[in-house]
Design an enzyme around this catalytic site. Structure first.
Site, PDB file in Angstrom:
ATOM      1  N   HIS A 499       0.841  -1.208   0.000  1.00 14.70           N
ATOM      2  CA  HIS A 499       0.000   0.000   0.000  1.00 14.70           C
ATOM      3  C   HIS A 499       0.868   1.246   0.000  1.00 14.70           C
ATOM      4  CE1 HIS A 499       0.450   1.049   4.383  1.00 14.70           C
ATOM      5  NE2 HIS A 499       0.637  -0.257   4.508  1.00 14.70           N
ATOM      6  N   ASP A 501      -0.593   4.344   0.935  1.00 13.08           N
ATOM      7  CA  ASP A 501      -1.129   5.335   1.857  1.00 13.08           C
ATOM      8  C   ASP A 501      -0.432   5.223   3.208  1.00 13.08           C
ATOM      9  OD1 ASP A 501      -2.469   2.836   2.260  1.00 13.08           O
ATOM     10  OD2 ASP A 501      -3.940   3.859   3.513  1.00 13.08           O
ATOM     11  N   ASP A 532       6.474   1.628   6.608  1.00 18.90           N
ATOM     12  CA  ASP A 532       5.080   1.212   6.469  1.00 18.90           C
ATOM     13  C   ASP A 532       4.384   2.130   5.472  1.00 18.90           C
ATOM     14  OD1 ASP A 532       2.578   0.108   6.817  1.00 18.90           O
ATOM     15  OD2 ASP A 532       2.241   1.002   8.786  1.00 18.90           O
ATOM     16  N   GLU A 565      -5.209   1.183   2.800  1.00 17.31           N
ATOM     17  CA  GLU A 565      -4.941   0.169   3.814  1.00 17.31           C
ATOM     18  C   GLU A 565      -5.036   0.732   5.218  1.00 17.31           C
ATOM     19  OE1 GLU A 565      -2.632  -2.529   6.471  1.00 17.31           O
ATOM     20  OE2 GLU A 565      -2.284  -0.404   6.023  1.00 17.31           O
ATOM     21  N   GLU A 566      -4.615   1.976   5.397  1.00 16.72           N
ATOM     22  CA  GLU A 566      -4.665   2.586   6.721  1.00 16.72           C
ATOM     23  C   GLU A 566      -6.068   3.086   7.060  1.00 16.72           C
ATOM     24  OE1 GLU A 566      -2.301   2.110   8.561  1.00 16.72           O
ATOM     25  OE2 GLU A 566      -0.395   2.170   7.494  1.00 16.72           O
ATOM     26  N   HIS A 832       3.991   4.278  12.440  1.00 14.69           N
ATOM     27  CA  HIS A 832       2.824   4.986  12.989  1.00 14.69           C
ATOM     28  C   HIS A 832       3.201   5.950  14.109  1.00 14.69           C
ATOM     29  CE1 HIS A 832      -0.585   2.131  11.450  1.00 14.69           C
ATOM     30  NE2 HIS A 832       0.370   2.307  10.566  1.00 14.69           N
TER      31      HIS A 832
END
Length: 857
Positions: A499, A501, A532, A565-566, A832
């Site tokens: 992903h 995003d 990520d 995805e997030e 994150h």
């Protein structure tokens, strides 16, 4: 703008640098008596050399100058301790170690002061160095002497070890008149001590400090005959140019005499009017960096001044590097570049730039021409100067590879530059710059997400894939679908899921750098999304692109890269179902990389994820907020009802009370138990982590109350008319997400109904994901295990994880294939969180692993 490729930080000034480009090593000499050794491939600090003996602080000294042998077998260093040290340099090992041995130490009986300049002449194994006392010294045949039986290895011969510097001196012939003291370690094995004869000193070679020595590194055929005076023979003569504080640049000839002696003659002299602080020779030109910001360029053939340049800052020029006709001058204000009539000046460091060196592409094999700068502040930086010299790096956006075709060896070498690690780095730099926050309603984030998807389409196309963007709803980010065609007649495929995003970086003030600008520092990449998932995604793309371009790709590699995805992968499943015909029914494996190692040192393969059910509970009344003094105790309060409801979810021991929550759980099998034992045996875990904690996190379900809030101003006297709580339930393989969700909703409703309250309840599902359990014994995991062992020299740990990835189990079911996860980063990547990072060595290694695995799966 001058883009930085990588930056290292050190507490003390970087005084000198020298690169071993064929061995991919950069050495930096520091003010605090160290030589720092950096891997130019991974950017790791692989070794730190501490000068002098640990128990003798007076032997420590600033490393003012360094040089090397042409074959990169030896490093030579010198500085404030008046000693020349010769280091034997090996090659970087597969585990990142760099074998280094101090092979010899040279000293002079003269009080020469600091050594400011140093060069090694390979032809005659001659070291030449310039000193604070205005003398220039030399030593011949040093490499042969190191292996000679007659040489000494008694460390006590060094001047700083003598019992008394005045009385304990040596006379002619280097014979000690007073016995040396008896230290604990009088000799050092395989280490040679060489005394430089007094006859090898040229007194007052300059009338000031000798700041610079440069060899004329050209064949004798290119040197003017005028230099060969006094019977010098071309085949027996080396030339150097020295520069000093007296403003003179002098050309010296070192010619071989009888019985291996050396004759030194001054053959030319140039007056620069200002102190010569640095020099560089690009024959036939000599470039001299001077006081006051001047650079003078001399023609060595004619001994004539060609040009005089001056930096706008007018600061002293302390280092000069030249590439073609581009001159890079370092000074207190940064770097000034001169080219023809153009002047470019940039403040690249926080303080005085003390050293510069250009790393050429033909030596490093990198796409970019690099400039290394060492500064007084302690920073050592690699800059991409390709754009400044007209050699713009191509990172996959301007070279056409024909989709579905293969290159022969010649064609492959031509397109190699768009597939190297530097190009991958520039692609990641662009990806990080896109603010692809999928959960945001800001128009900038929506626009950037669309631009990022289009950019990925261009990258895929230029690397040889066919690519299209698939719409997902009217306001959601598109799905990128790309295919690198394999050459096998079979139609089997490998799917890579990733992903583009990210989650919001939060408060930029809590970051050490701009989260949307890729920062390369101290061996790490830093920026939102580097681990990520933009970093692993770029590695997978370039791995597949390399295989395709080389013609080693057997099966198709299909990329499914989503932008939601997030945000619970909104629309992803629907898009896959709608475009199912694009994937066919012959997908062998689904690969992804969206997690991390269990520690900082042990590579891992992941075969299990927990699922998730995130729910928001809201209890509210039809009345407005009330005052506790007027209405307290009169009505049923939403906050109280919500608190009572939450208390029904777990007993006093924390056991979840949702009906059927533990019914379908299965015990760990013997293989899983063995894997847990290996993890605790090999991984570098925190002492507070127990096997019970790890098993609970990976193999047991959980319920967490992650957020609570109320309406109103939130002061002590207001009764809120509504209260909210968020639940996050993690489920494990064996539990069905739909069954658990239904059981939770029914149980919440039943409990609330028993309250007989006038308040109302809302149950809102935020998102859900199925748990996933892979098959660690299948063929794909075994191939990846072998490739990880090959790349890292260690078997990976098979681990599970407490987190969730929504679409893994869906893809397995939809495509009828098994999923495999290969973590890329370390446990400290801060995904994150603030200052998200990814170690460059991990990033390069996963590309290597995937590139080999794609050809085998």
């Amino acid at each position: 703008m001058l883009p930085a490729i990588h930056k290292w930080n050190h507490p003390f000034a970087i005084l000198s640098t020298v690169a071993f480009p064929h061995k991919k090593i950069l050495f930096a000499g520091t003010h605090d008596s160290k030589i720092l050794c950096f891997d130019l491939t991974t950017y790791n600090l692989v070794k730190t050399i501490h000068l002098g003996d640990k128990d003798e602080t007076h032997t420590r000294s600033s490393v003012l100058c360094m040089t090397k042998s042409q074959d990169e077998q030896f490093l030579f260093s010198a500085g404030a301790d008046s000693l020349i040290r010769i280091w034997s340099i090996g090659r970087l090992t597969s585990n990142g170690d760099l074998p280094i041995r101090e092979a010899a130490t040279l000293y002079s009986l003269l009080d020469i002061g600091d050594i400011f300049s140093l060069k090694y002449l390979d032809a005659h194994q001659t070291i030449v160095f310039g000193c604070q006392n205005a003398n220039m010294l030399y030593m011949t045949g040093v490499i042969d002497r190191m292996s000679g039986k007659s040489e000494c290895n008694d460390m006590n011969r060094l001047p700083h070890r003598r019992y008394d510097k005045f009385f304990d001196s040596t006379g002619p012939g280097s014979i000690s008149r007073v016995p040396f003291p008896s230290p604990a370690s009088p000799t050092r094995p395989n280490h040679t001590i060489m005394e430089i004869p007094l006859s090898n000193s040229i007194s007052y070679a300059h009338n000031s400090f000798i700041y610079s020595i440069q060899p004329l590194s050209v064949t004798s055929a290119h040197l003017p005959d005028a230099l060969y005076v006094g019977g010098l023979k071309k085949e027996d003569t080396d030339f150097i140019v020295s520069g000093g504080g007296d403003g003179l640049s002098k050309v010296w000839a070192f010619s071989r005499g009888e019985k291996c002696s050396v004759n030194v003659q001054l053959v030319a002299e140039m007056d620069n009017d200002e102190s010569v602080l640095c020099q560089v020779v690009k024959f036939p030109f000599l470039y001299c960096g001077l006081n006051g910001g001047y650079i003078k360029i001399w023609d060595l053939n004619l001994n004539e001044l060609v040009s005089t340049l001056r930096s706008p800052s007018r600061c002293d020029i302390v280092s000069v590097s030249v590439h073609d006709d581009h001159i890079f001058a370092a000074h207190e204000k940064g770097i000034t570049k001169f080219h023809k009539d153009e002047i470019y000046e940039r403040n690249v460091e926080d303080s005085l730039v003390l050293s510069t060196e250009i790393l050429k592409k033909k030596c490093t094999g990198c796409c970019h021409l690099r400039l290394a700068t060492g500064a007084k502040s302690g920073s050592l930086t690699l800059w991409n100067i390709s754009g400044l010299v007209g050699e713009h790096a191509d990172h996959g956006m301007s070279v056409n590879l024909i989709p579905n075709s293969y290159r022969d060896g010649t064609q492959w070498s031509k397109c190699q530059s768009i597939l190297d690690n530097d190009s991958m780095l520039e692609t990641l730099r662009d990806l990080v710059s896109f603010q692809t926050v999928s959960a945001s309603n800001e128009s900038q984030h929506a626009i950037d997400s669309r631009r990022c998807a289009s950019y990925l389409q261009q990258v895929f196309t230029k690397l040889g894939a066919t690519c299209e963007l698939l719409p997902i709803g009217s306001n959601d980010n598109p799905l990128v679908h790309a295919t690198f065609k394999g050459k096998s007649s079979s139609k089997s495929k490998i799917v890579w899921y990733g992903h583009y995003d990210i989650i919001s970086p939060g408060d930029p003030g809590k970051w050490d750098s701009d989260p949307y600008v890729l920062t390369c520092e101290n061996g790490y990449l830093k920026g939102r999304g580097v681990t990520d998932n933009k970093g692993p995604l770029a590695a997978a793309i370039y791995s597949a692109g390399s295989c395709f371009s080389k013609g080693t790709l057997e099966k198709d590699i299909v990329f499914l890269v989503e932008g939601q995805e997030e945000s619970n992968s909104q629309g992803f499943a629907e898009a896959i179902k709608k475009h199912r015909n694009l994937l066919g029914n012959d997908v062998d494996w689904v690969l992804f990389s969206n997690s991390y190692w269990i520690d900082e040192k042990t590579p891992c393969l992941n075969y299990g994820l927990r699922g998730v059910i995130n729910v928001q509970l809201r209890v509210w009344s039809g009345a407005p907020d009330r005052h506790s003094g007027l209405d307290g105790g009169v009505h049923r309060e939403p906050t109280t009802d919500l608190s009572r409801l939450l208390s029904k979810l777990q007993d006093d021991d924390g056991r979840v009370l949702i009906p059927g929550f533990y019914t379908s759980l299965a015990d760990l099998n013997d293989e899983d138990k063995l894997r847990f034992e290996q993890i605790f045996k090999r991984a570098d875990l925190d002492k507070s982590v127990s096997v019970e904690n790890l098993m609970a996190k990976w193999t047991q379900p959980s319920l967490s109350i992650t957020n609570m809030r109320v309406s109103g101003p939130g002061n002590a006297t207001v009764i809120p008319h509504s209260a909210y709580a968020t639940l996050s339930i993690r489920i494990v393989p064996g539990q069905d997400v739909h069954v658990m969700k239904l059981s939770l909703e029914q149980y919440i409703a039943q409990c609330f109904q028993k309250f007989h309250t006038s308040n109302q309840l809302e149950f809102k599902l935020l998102n859900e994901a199925e748990p996933w359990l892979g098959e660690p014994n299948n063929a794909a995991y075994q191939v990846l295990k072998q490739e990880i062992l090959e790349a890292w020299g260690i078997d990976p740990l098979f681990v599970r994880e407490g987190g969730s990835i929504p679409q893994v189990r869906f893809l397995e079911r939809a495509l009828g294939s098994s999923a495999i996860q290969i973590p890329c980063g370390q446990s400290t990547d801060n995904a994150h969180l603030n200052n998200e990072r990814l170690r460059i060595e991990n990033w390069y290694k996963i590309r290597q692993i995937l590139q080999r695995a794609f050809t085998r799966l």
